[in-house]
Design a protein around this motif. Structure first.
Motif, PDB file in Angstrom:
ATOM      1  N   ARG A 224     -33.287 -19.845 -23.856  1.00 57.06           N
ATOM      2  CA  ARG A 224     -32.495 -19.093 -24.825  1.00 57.06           C
ATOM      3  C   ARG A 224     -31.553 -18.125 -24.101  1.00 57.06           C
ATOM      4  O   ARG A 224     -30.378 -17.972 -24.449  1.00 57.06           O
ATOM      5  N   TYR A 225     -32.089 -17.466 -23.078  1.00 60.23           N
ATOM      6  CA  TYR A 225     -31.268 -16.521 -22.320  1.00 60.23           C
ATOM      7  C   TYR A 225     -30.101 -17.247 -21.641  1.00 60.23           C
ATOM      8  O   TYR A 225     -28.969 -16.791 -21.668  1.00 60.23           O
ATOM      9  N   ARG A 226     -30.391 -18.417 -21.063  1.00 58.48           N
ATOM     10  CA  ARG A 226     -29.327 -19.191 -20.390  1.00 58.48           C
ATOM     11  C   ARG A 226     -28.262 -19.637 -21.396  1.00 58.48           C
ATOM     12  O   ARG A 226     -27.067 -19.640 -21.080  1.00 58.48           O
ATOM     13  N   ARG A 227     -28.680 -20.027 -22.607  1.00 59.28           N
ATOM     14  CA  ARG A 227     -27.692 -20.426 -23.622  1.00 59.28           C
ATOM     15  C   ARG A 227     -26.754 -19.258 -23.935  1.00 59.28           C
ATOM     16  O   ARG A 227     -25.554 -19.437 -24.096  1.00 59.28           O
ATOM     17  N   MET A 228     -27.340 -18.053 -24.010  1.00 57.18           N
ATOM     18  CA  MET A 228     -26.521 -16.874 -24.328  1.00 57.18           C
ATOM     19  C   MET A 228     -25.606 -16.510 -23.154  1.00 57.18           C
ATOM     20  O   MET A 228     -24.452 -16.143 -23.345  1.00 57.18           O
ATOM     21  N   GLN A 229     -26.126 -16.623 -21.930  1.00 60.70           N
ATOM     22  CA  GLN A 229     -25.271 -16.362 -20.758  1.00 60.70           C
ATOM     23  C   GLN A 229     -24.091 -17.333 -20.744  1.00 60.70           C
ATOM     24  O   GLN A 229     -22.955 -16.940 -20.493  1.00 60.70           O
ATOM     25  N   ALA A 230     -24.398 -18.617 -21.006  1.00 61.07           N
ATOM     26  CA  ALA A 230     -23.338 -19.636 -20.981  1.00 61.07           C
ATOM     27  C   ALA A 230     -22.324 -19.358 -22.085  1.00 61.07           C
ATOM     28  O   ALA A 230     -21.107 -19.447 -21.858  1.00 61.07           O
ATOM     29  N   ALA A 231     -22.807 -18.981 -23.279  1.00 60.65           N
ATOM     30  CA  ALA A 231     -21.884 -18.702 -24.390  1.00 60.65           C
ATOM     31  C   ALA A 231     -20.968 -17.533 -24.034  1.00 60.65           C
ATOM     32  O   ALA A 231     -19.749 -17.600 -24.238  1.00 60.65           O
ATOM     33  N   ILE A 240     -14.227 -22.134 -24.530  1.00 55.90           N
ATOM     34  CA  ILE A 240     -14.694 -22.611 -25.836  1.00 55.90           C
ATOM     35  C   ILE A 240     -14.182 -21.662 -26.923  1.00 55.90           C
ATOM     36  O   ILE A 240     -13.708 -20.565 -26.627  1.00 55.90           O
ATOM     37  N   ASP A 241     -14.310 -22.147 -28.163  1.00 56.82           N
ATOM     38  CA  ASP A 241     -13.834 -21.370 -29.300  1.00 56.82           C
ATOM     39  C   ASP A 241     -15.026 -21.132 -30.240  1.00 56.82           C
ATOM     40  O   ASP A 241     -15.710 -22.081 -30.630  1.00 56.82           O
ATOM     41  N   TYR A 242     -15.248 -19.897 -30.577  1.00 57.50           N
ATOM     42  CA  TYR A 242     -16.410 -19.561 -31.414  1.00 57.50           C
ATOM     43  C   TYR A 242     -16.429 -20.386 -32.710  1.00 57.50           C
ATOM     44  O   TYR A 242     -17.488 -20.875 -33.142  1.00 57.50           O
ATOM     45  N   ALA A 243     -15.248 -20.575 -33.312  1.00 58.20           N
ATOM     46  CA  ALA A 243     -15.179 -21.286 -34.602  1.00 58.20           C
ATOM     47  C   ALA A 243     -15.690 -22.722 -34.491  1.00 58.20           C
ATOM     48  O   ALA A 243     -16.124 -23.310 -35.487  1.00 58.20           O
ATOM     49  N   ALA A 244     -15.642 -23.299 -33.286  1.00 64.92           N
ATOM     50  CA  ALA A 244     -16.058 -24.702 -33.120  1.00 64.92           C
ATOM     51  C   ALA A 244     -17.538 -24.829 -32.726  1.00 64.92           C
ATOM     52  O   ALA A 244     -18.067 -25.938 -32.618  1.00 64.92           O
ATOM     53  N   MET A 245     -18.212 -23.713 -32.529  1.00 67.16           N
ATOM     54  CA  MET A 245     -19.616 -23.777 -32.065  1.00 67.16           C
ATOM     55  C   MET A 245     -20.553 -24.103 -33.235  1.00 67.16           C
ATOM     56  O   MET A 245     -20.237 -23.819 -34.388  1.00 67.16           O
ATOM     57  N   GLU A 264     -19.669 -29.360 -15.837  1.00 60.89           N
ATOM     58  CA  GLU A 264     -18.466 -29.072 -15.056  1.00 60.89           C
ATOM     59  C   GLU A 264     -18.003 -27.616 -15.311  1.00 60.89           C
ATOM     60  O   GLU A 264     -17.682 -26.881 -14.388  1.00 60.89           O
ATOM     61  N   TYR A 265     -17.999 -27.219 -16.594  1.00 62.60           N
ATOM     62  CA  TYR A 265     -17.546 -25.860 -16.936  1.00 62.60           C
ATOM     63  C   TYR A 265     -18.449 -24.787 -16.322  1.00 62.60           C
ATOM     64  O   TYR A 265     -17.992 -23.678 -16.056  1.00 62.60           O
ATOM     65  N   LEU A 266     -19.735 -25.120 -16.158  1.00 62.32           N
ATOM     66  CA  LEU A 266     -20.683 -24.113 -15.674  1.00 62.32           C
ATOM     67  C   LEU A 266     -20.909 -24.201 -14.165  1.00 62.32           C
ATOM     68  O   LEU A 266     -21.746 -23.483 -13.606  1.00 62.32           O
ATOM     69  N   GLY A 268     -20.783 -23.743 -10.282  1.00 56.72           N
ATOM     70  CA  GLY A 268     -20.592 -22.541  -9.467  1.00 56.72           C
ATOM     71  C   GLY A 268     -21.606 -21.458  -9.806  1.00 56.72           C
ATOM     72  O   GLY A 268     -21.872 -20.576  -9.015  1.00 56.72           O
ATOM     73  N   GLY A 269     -22.149 -21.513 -11.024  1.00 53.54           N
ATOM     74  CA  GLY A 269     -23.232 -20.593 -11.388  1.00 53.54           C
ATOM     75  C   GLY A 269     -22.799 -19.200 -11.830  1.00 53.54           C
ATOM     76  O   GLY A 269     -23.651 -18.349 -12.112  1.00 53.54           O
ATOM     77  N   SER A 270     -21.467 -18.954 -11.915  1.00 56.33           N
ATOM     78  CA  SER A 270     -21.018 -17.588 -12.269  1.00 56.33           C
ATOM     79  C   SER A 270     -21.565 -17.132 -13.616  1.00 56.33           C
ATOM     80  O   SER A 270     -21.775 -15.934 -13.839  1.00 56.33           O
ATOM     81  N   ALA A 271     -21.783 -18.084 -14.534  1.00 55.21           N
ATOM     82  CA  ALA A 271     -22.287 -17.719 -15.871  1.00 55.21           C
ATOM     83  C   ALA A 271     -23.632 -17.006 -15.801  1.00 55.21           C
ATOM     84  O   ALA A 271     -23.988 -16.260 -16.715  1.00 55.21           O
ATOM     85  N   PHE A 272     -24.378 -17.247 -14.714  1.00 56.02           N
ATOM     86  CA  PHE A 272     -25.758 -16.750 -14.662  1.00 56.02           C
ATOM     87  C   PHE A 272     -25.907 -15.512 -13.763  1.00 56.02           C
ATOM     88  O   PHE A 272     -27.007 -15.013 -13.551  1.00 56.02           O
ATOM     89  N   LEU A 273     -24.765 -15.047 -13.245  1.00 57.57           N
ATOM     90  CA  LEU A 273     -24.783 -13.795 -12.478  1.00 57.57           C
ATOM     91  C   LEU A 273     -24.917 -12.625 -13.445  1.00 57.57           C
ATOM     92  O   LEU A 273     -24.585 -12.744 -14.629  1.00 57.57           O
TER      93      LEU A 273
END
Ligand code: SF4
Length: 331
Positions: A224-231, A240-245, A264-266, A268-273
């Protein structure tokens, strides 16, 4: 007297401790015994969690002279920012203002303040004293949970945050905790709103601290935490666009882009820093060294990156099966 996080004190050569990752921000804490009563916080009015704790980090106390010496050391030791947390102790913020001036007189590092202000005029005073940024923590984004856990009105707090963000564009941050009764859908909605208002978001994982009313509640599941970091990362970078989620029973089930593209979008791992103000890495604020890290305070290894992305994708495949909001309230 001022408290300095143990990792920061090591970087400032004020304390000898072995640290796995050095902080890139110097974390300072002013005051103890907050007038507020947040159920997760060891500094709150009724907590017996210990004045030397905030999050799971310990904050030994030092003299102002130690701080001056330490600030000199910090600049040469890869510290790029100072963060001063002010514990709310009354109606006035004089000691906070005095400390800001003292830090600015002894360091050229940018300084951010995390303080429980009540009105924009107090933000004005903090900026006038020398603060470069200000964090107004929402912490809890479900309005009912906000009332239960922090007390007071979520709506008013959000309005204060937005008013300040409009008045000081690009200089306002907030803290959001995952795992305190919110759904993923309302969390992502507030990410989207705040990003559009130019508010910098720092994500935290709920951390149960002994001696606090929520001390025996569970931390959030890592998926759940990773989903929120990615979002947060993908919204911030306009991928991404919130309206399309998509959401099902409050749980994020799709980012509005093909699942096959997400890896591909994720990359490099920057989303999880660790997220938040520039150069804030808060090492081990939510987790102990050696456990899975909610927020990586350093670049991820390839293995860690793959595991983190797998968590995001696995969450999507299982979306809708998980119950949104994981907090077992103790009161
Ligand atoms: S994001 Fe980091 S540097 Fe900014 S106020 Fe929060 S703890 Fe301090």
């Amino acid at each position: 007297m001022i408290r300095i996080s143990a990792g920061t004190a090591a970087c400032m050569k004020l304390k000898k401790i072995k640290t796995d990752v050095h902080p890139t921000t110097a974390y300072l804490l002013l005051g103890e015994g907050c007038v507020m009563n947040c159920s997760f916080c060891p500094q709150s009015r009724t907590s017996s969690g210990g004045a030397s704790r905030l999050g799971r980090v310990t904050w030994p106390s030092f003299t102002r002279e130690d701080l001056k010496e330490g600030l000199k050391e910090a600049e040469g030791n890869n510290i790029k920012r100072v963060c001063l947390q002010g514990v709310r102790q009354g109606d006035k913020q004089e000691s906070l203002l005095r400390t800001i001036k003292e830090i600015k007189n002894n360091s050229s590092l940018p300084l951010c303040i995390s303080a429980w202000i009540k009105k924009p005029q107090e933000a004005e005073e903090l900026f006038a004293a020398g603060a470069d940024r200000l964090s107004i923590a929402l912490d809890v984004v479900n309005p009912d949970a906000y009332k239960d856990i922090k007390g007071g009105s979520y709506k008013e707090r959000l309005q204060l945050l937005l008013n300040c963000a409009r008045r000081w564009p690009g200089k306002i941050s907030t803290h959001i905790i995952i795992g305190v009764g919110e759904t993923e859908e309302e969390t992502v909605a507030i990410f989207d709103k705040l990003i559009k208002e130019n508010v910098t978001i720092a994500l935290f994982a709920f951390t149960p601290i002994k001696g606090t009313p929520l001390g025996s509640s569970a931390p959030p599941k890592i998926e759940r935490y990773r989903r929120m970091q990615a979002a947060l990362y993908l919204l911030k970078n306009k991928v991404i666009d919130y309206a399309a989620m998509n959401f099902k029973k409050g749980v994020l089930t799709g980012y509005g882009v093909p699942i096959s593209d997400l890896r591909e979008y994720l990359k490099g791992g920057s989303a999880f820093l660790t997220s938040g103000c520039p150069d804030c890495n808060r090492p081990f604020y939510n987790e102990s060294p050696g456990s899975v890290l909610y927020n990586y305070p350093r670049p991820l290894t390839l293995e860690e990156e793959e595991a983190a992305v797998d968590c995001v994708l696995a969450g999507l495949e299982e979306g809708g099966n998980e119950v949104a909001g994981n907090l077992a309230f103790n009161s």
